[in-house]
Enzyme design. Structure first.
Site, mmCIF file in Angstrom:
data_model
loop_
_atom_site.group_PDB
_atom_site.id
_atom_site.type_symbol
_atom_site.label_atom_id
_atom_site.label_comp_id
_atom_site.label_asym_id
_atom_site.label_seq_id
_atom_site.Cartn_x
_atom_site.Cartn_y
_atom_site.Cartn_z
ATOM 1 N N GLU A 1 1.066 -1.181 0.132
ATOM 2 C CA GLU A 1 -0.190 0.046 0.455
ATOM 3 C C GLU A 1 0.609 1.321 0.143
ATOM 4 O OE1 GLU A 1 -2.597 0.992 3.823
ATOM 5 O OE2 GLU A 1 -0.838 -0.171 4.872
ATOM 6 N N GLU B 1 -10.713 0.647 8.815
ATOM 7 C CA GLU B 1 -9.954 0.513 9.656
ATOM 8 C C GLU B 1 -9.477 2.263 9.826
ATOM 9 O OE1 GLU B 1 -4.911 -0.691 8.878
ATOM 10 O OE2 GLU B 1 -5.375 0.550 7.802
#
Length: 257
Positions: free
Chosen positions: A143, A240
């Protein structure tokens, strides 16, 4: 239909980690993810997943001191052996827990003159992780993280993610796309998701700029979630975020979406 997973590293932190599985199930989640599960034996995690009929969809390879301000593990040339050891441990967890994806955090480069060395190490390590985790039927993802929260992070944009993905070129490597991080970088998330959804192995989200639950910032989740729901993406959506208030009071967005 969107499928949401609860990130147990940021949600339900009012409870010890072992008790967060039950809390997630009680709030309607069918899946969970954990940033770094290694504080618990994999067998204890499996017992919680089975007891509460939950799926573990994602966890990360260990990132050494990244969260404490260090460079991390995946791109540091002097830490290649340590990274391979971390991948081997993650593989042991993966064989038992069967996640869909395992995430590699690229990390920081605090010596800009060595950036190309770090990028080459990262390419090599991503290829090694993808080949290793493929033996357990697991896709590797990586990511981009915004450079406001983590200055020096070497992959901090969608363009850098795409370039790295193409350079590594492994069929079992994909992107973890984090709506919060890319919104923090002022990127057009809707445009990226429209063009590149086929390259994404996992999506995470939080509102921006505070990283709270949807509805606490400026992200247009109605548009983004609608776009993802109408796309070919069939993976999970990881909640998240850092709840504004208690975790239990942060799920109004689930009733909408």
């Amino acid at each position: 239909m969107l499928r949401f997973s609860a990130n147990l590293s940021l949600l339900f932190t009012e409870l010890p980690l072992l008790q967060r599985f039950e809390a997630a199930k009680q709030q309607g989640f069918e899946a969970v993810e954990i940033q770094f599960p290694y504080e618990l034996p994999a067998e204890q995690i499996l017992e919680q997943l089975q007891r509460h009929a939950l799926k573990l969809v994602l966890f990360n390879v260990d990132a050494d001191t990244l969260l404490q301000g260090g460079e991390g593990l995946a791109a540091v040339p002097e830490k290649r052996a340590q990274f391979r050891e971390a991948v081997a441990i993650a593989l042991e967890y993966a064989r038992l827990l069967q996640p869909d994806v395992i995430n590699v955090l690229p990390g920081r480069c605090l010596a800009p003159q060595r950036l190309e060395q770090y990028l080459q190490t990262l390419r090599d390590n991503l290829r090694h992780a993808a080949e290793t985790f493929a033996t357990a039927g697991v896709t590797t993802v990586f990511e981009a993280v915004n450079s406001h929260d983590m200055p020096g992070f070497i992959v901090d944009s969608s363009a850098k993610m795409l370039s790295l993905l193409n350079e590594v070129g492994h069929p079992k490597l994909g992107l973890q796309y984090d709506i919060y991080h890319m919104s923090r970088m002022r990127e057009d998330c809707a445009a990226f998701l429209t063009q590149h959804i086929d390259k994404i192995g996992h999506i995470q989200f939080a509102d921006c700029p505070g990283r709270g639950q949807p509805g606490t910032g400026s992200v247009d989740f109605d548009t983004l979630f609608g776009l993802i729901a109408g796309s070919p993406y069939r993976g999970w959506m990881g909640a998240e975020y850092k709840p504004a208030g208690t975790s239990y009071d942060s799920f109004a967005w689930m009733k909408t979406h």
